[in-house]
Design a protein around this motif. Structure first.
Motif, PDB file in Angstrom:
ATOM      1  N   ARG A 268      -7.063  -3.918   2.307  1.00 16.61           N
ATOM      2  CA  ARG A 268      -6.530  -2.555   2.282  1.00 16.61           C
ATOM      3  C   ARG A 268      -5.920  -2.239   0.924  1.00 16.61           C
ATOM      4  N   ILE A 269      -5.189  -3.187   0.355  1.00 20.12           N
ATOM      5  CA  ILE A 269      -4.612  -2.995  -0.974  1.00 20.12           C
ATOM      6  C   ILE A 269      -5.721  -2.869  -2.018  1.00 20.12           C
ATOM      7  N   ALA A 270      -6.753  -3.719  -1.902  1.00 22.65           N
ATOM      8  CA  ALA A 270      -7.855  -3.689  -2.871  1.00 22.65           C
ATOM      9  C   ALA A 270      -8.587  -2.346  -2.830  1.00 22.65           C
ATOM     10  N   ILE A 271      -8.850  -1.838  -1.637  1.00 24.76           N
ATOM     11  CA  ILE A 271      -9.543  -0.550  -1.518  1.00 24.76           C
ATOM     12  C   ILE A 271      -8.643   0.576  -2.015  1.00 24.76           C
ATOM     13  N   ALA A 272      -7.333   0.451  -1.817  1.00 24.03           N
ATOM     14  CA  ALA A 272      -6.409   1.457  -2.345  1.00 24.03           C
ATOM     15  C   ALA A 272      -6.457   1.483  -3.870  1.00 24.03           C
ATOM     16  N   ILE A 273      -6.521   0.289  -4.491  1.00 20.78           N
ATOM     17  CA  ILE A 273      -6.616   0.218  -5.958  1.00 20.78           C
ATOM     18  C   ILE A 273      -7.949   0.809  -6.421  1.00 20.78           C
ATOM     19  N   TRP A 274      -9.016   0.507  -5.685  1.00 19.88           N
ATOM     20  CA  TRP A 274     -10.346   1.081  -5.985  1.00 19.88           C
ATOM     21  C   TRP A 274     -10.283   2.611  -5.920  1.00 19.88           C
ATOM     22  N   SER A 275      -9.656   3.147  -4.876  1.00 17.34           N
ATOM     23  CA  SER A 275      -9.522   4.603  -4.732  1.00 17.34           C
ATOM     24  C   SER A 275      -8.657   5.189  -5.838  1.00 17.34           C
ATOM     25  N   ALA A 276      -7.612   4.454  -6.220  1.00 21.01           N
ATOM     26  CA  ALA A 276      -6.746   4.926  -7.298  1.00 21.01           C
ATOM     27  C   ALA A 276      -7.515   4.988  -8.613  1.00 21.01           C
ATOM     28  N   GLY A 277      -8.426   4.040  -8.818  1.00 22.14           N
ATOM     29  CA  GLY A 277      -9.270   4.075 -10.017  1.00 22.14           C
ATOM     30  C   GLY A 277     -10.134   5.314 -10.054  1.00 22.14           C
ATOM     31  N   PHE A 278     -10.640   5.705  -8.893  1.00 24.32           N
ATOM     32  CA  PHE A 278     -11.467   6.902  -8.815  1.00 24.32           C
ATOM     33  C   PHE A 278     -10.637   8.143  -9.149  1.00 24.32           C
ATOM     34  N   SER A 279      -9.435   8.252  -8.551  1.00 29.64           N
ATOM     35  CA  SER A 279      -8.553   9.393  -8.841  1.00 29.64           C
ATOM     36  C   SER A 279      -8.111   9.391 -10.298  1.00 29.64           C
ATOM     37  N   GLY A 280      -7.815   8.197 -10.816  1.00 31.49           N
ATOM     38  CA  GLY A 280      -7.387   8.100 -12.205  1.00 31.49           C
ATOM     39  C   GLY A 280      -8.457   8.548 -13.175  1.00 31.49           C
ATOM     40  N   GLY A 281      -9.719   8.223 -12.859  1.00 36.98           N
ATOM     41  CA  GLY A 281     -10.814   8.645 -13.723  1.00 36.98           C
ATOM     42  C   GLY A 281     -10.961  10.145 -13.755  1.00 36.98           C
TER      43      GLY A 281
END
Length: 501
Positions: free
Chosen positions: A134-147
């Motif tokens: 769950r934490i890993a997917i949250a970081i993945w999603s944050a990368g998408f928003s950050g981009g």
């Protein structure tokens, strides 16, 4: 934390790189378009293809590539896609004609279709424990928003210092880094018993997504037409044939039993509705900032930055909150928070300050990012590990369709209201878009120009208001749906998972 655990989190950073880059690419092209148009001189039709061909190829190939990754290995597909994406970026940067750029953008779409499902499915393979995943997917999603936050800022800076091709060349060093670190840090993962590959299913999957997305985008750009309806009809018909074939095959490309899992199906629909609402907003807000409030493009991009940063925070906060609160409440609550942001945006006027816009946009960014990070976790965890690539591809295809529908439906509604608000005697260009009205006003005497601009801006804001109310209602429905339909299937909050140190 052991060396193995630390290696996992470093590998996650490698997987975030292509996601960050793809989301930057989604927003950076809009800034480069005026410059490359001046240099290459594309026709209006070619300009549309330059923008749209990437998403067409991406949507059409996601399911095929996700399934292919399950068969040949997700790391292998990721690295092959990195090579394709890097080469296509060089081709796009040095394109000498509009047709060459269209071809390069199509290849970028092919590469993007291999990267997105591969990254998410590798996370499924690397992080077996639910709290860590769950934490890993949250970081993945944050990368998408950050981009998406970085895209306008990076694009604006590059175009002030270099030529338009630089917005594509920034992809190359990231792809090289992925090719160097990927074999060292990422594990291979595949379906050990993939069964027979069915070429007809692959063709039908593309014949479903490509015409549907084309038809929807055509409606958004030109309104209802025979071409748009034909595309949607062909896509839906191909989709029906695809589903029938999957039911008959011993080794289907998509396991349709996944949709019987309420976690999977409800989370997928929730993501589609969230993207639908969000993309409709992203279509209108930059125009409001530049053409109603009169901000320069770079200044407008900076005012949108807080909302994207809030999206990163929302995604990262999701994994923390999931330790103590039920997932249905969090997912639904995030969507309701976004609906409140939409209602705040419905108060904007032609002379409003920026505070209401930024506050509303921040609420939308936080809420949707929070809900989608958790919904993605449910989608991936609901699928068997060996079919993670196909499940990831379905999730990404939902994003593409939700985005296309958001622009088509909400954009069409806003455009119709805008046209109704323009005086009948105004030139056709002024009746088409707010940008057209601004261009026409430059050719008129000051008094007439002021009157036309005032009418156009008022009409645009009215369209924004209706779109905001529509989006709020949609998000309220999606939030309540998530709370009700996921409630009895939710697990107890997971045990605490520590971030890497």
């Amino acid at each position: 934390m052991g060396q193995g655990d630390r290696r996992q989190w470093v590998a996650l950073g490698v997987l975030v790189l292509p996601v960050l880059l793809i989301s930057v690419d989604m927003t950076v092209l809009g800034f480069a378009l005026p410059y490359l148009s001046e240099d290459l001189g594309p026709t209006s039709a070619q300009q549309l293809w330059i923008v749209d061909i990437y998403s067409f190829m991406l949507a059409g190939l996601l399911v095929l590539m996700g399934t292919l990754g399950d068969r040949i290995g997700r790391r292998k597909l990721l690295l092959v896609g990195a090579v394709a994406f890097g080469l296509a970026s060089v081709l796009a940067a040095f394109a000498g004609s509009a047709l060459m750029l269209i071809a390069a953008r199509a290849l970028l779409g092919v590469g993007g279709a291999t990267l997105m499902p591969s990254t998410l499915s590798l996370i499924r393979a690397m992080f077996v424990e639910p709290p860590q995943r769950r934490i890993a997917i949250a970081i993945w999603s944050a990368g998408f928003s950050g981009g998406m936050a970085l895209g306008p800022v990076v694009g604006g800076w590059l175009l002030e210092h270099f030529w338009w091709g630089s917005v594509f060349l920034i992809n190359v060093p990231v792809m090289v880094l992925l090719l160097v670190l990927g074999p060292l840090l990422l594990p291979e993962a595949r379906d050990p018993k993939p069964g027979r590959f069915d070429p007809l299913s692959a063709l039908l999957s593309m014949a479903t997504a490509l015409p549907v997305v084309y038809g929807i985008k055509t409606v958004a750009e030109d309104g209802l037409s025979a071409t748009a309806l034909a595309g949607i009809f062909v896509g839906v018909g191909s989709g029906v044939l695809f589903l029938r074939r999957q039911r008959r095959l011993a080794d289907p490309m998509i396991d349709l039993t996944l949709f019987a899992n309420r976690r999977f199906s409800v989370s997928l629909v929730t993501n589609v509705l969230g993207v639908f609402a969000m993309v409709g907003l992203l279509f209108l807000v930059p125009q409001y900032l530049q053409l109603v409030l009169g901000l320069r493009p770079m200044t407008a991009a900076l005012w949108m930055l807080p909302a994207s940063v809030a999206g990163v925070i929302g995604a990262l906060t999701a994994a923390r909150l999931a330790r103590w609160l039920p997932l249905p409440s969090l997912i639904g609550g995030g969507l309701l928070l976004s609906a409140a942001g939409y209602l705040l945006l419905a108060t904007l006027g032609t002379d409003s300050g920026l505070a209401a816009l930024v506050a509303g946009f921040v609420l939308v960014g936080v809420g949707i990012s929070l809900s989608e990070a958790l919904a993605n976790d449910l989608i991936i965890s609901a699928a068997p590990a060996e079919r993670a690539g196909a499940a990831s591809a379905l999730s990404e295809t939902g994003y593409e369709l939700g985005g296309a529908l958001g622009i088509a439906v909400l954009g069409t509604v806003a455009t119709a209201i805008y046209r109704d608000g323009i005086p009948q005697g105004a030139p056709e260009a002024a009746r088409e878009t707010l940008g057209g009205a601004a261009a026409v006003a430059e050719q008129l005497p000051p008094a007439e120009a002021a009157g036309l601009l005032h009418s156009a801006q008022e009409a645009f804001v009215q369209g924004l208001h209706v779109t905001a109310y529509f989006g709020a209602a949609l998000l309220v429905y999606a939030g309540i749906q998530a709370m009700v339909l996921l409630r009895n299937r939710d697990r107890k909050p997971a045990a605490s998972a520590a971030l890497p140190s």
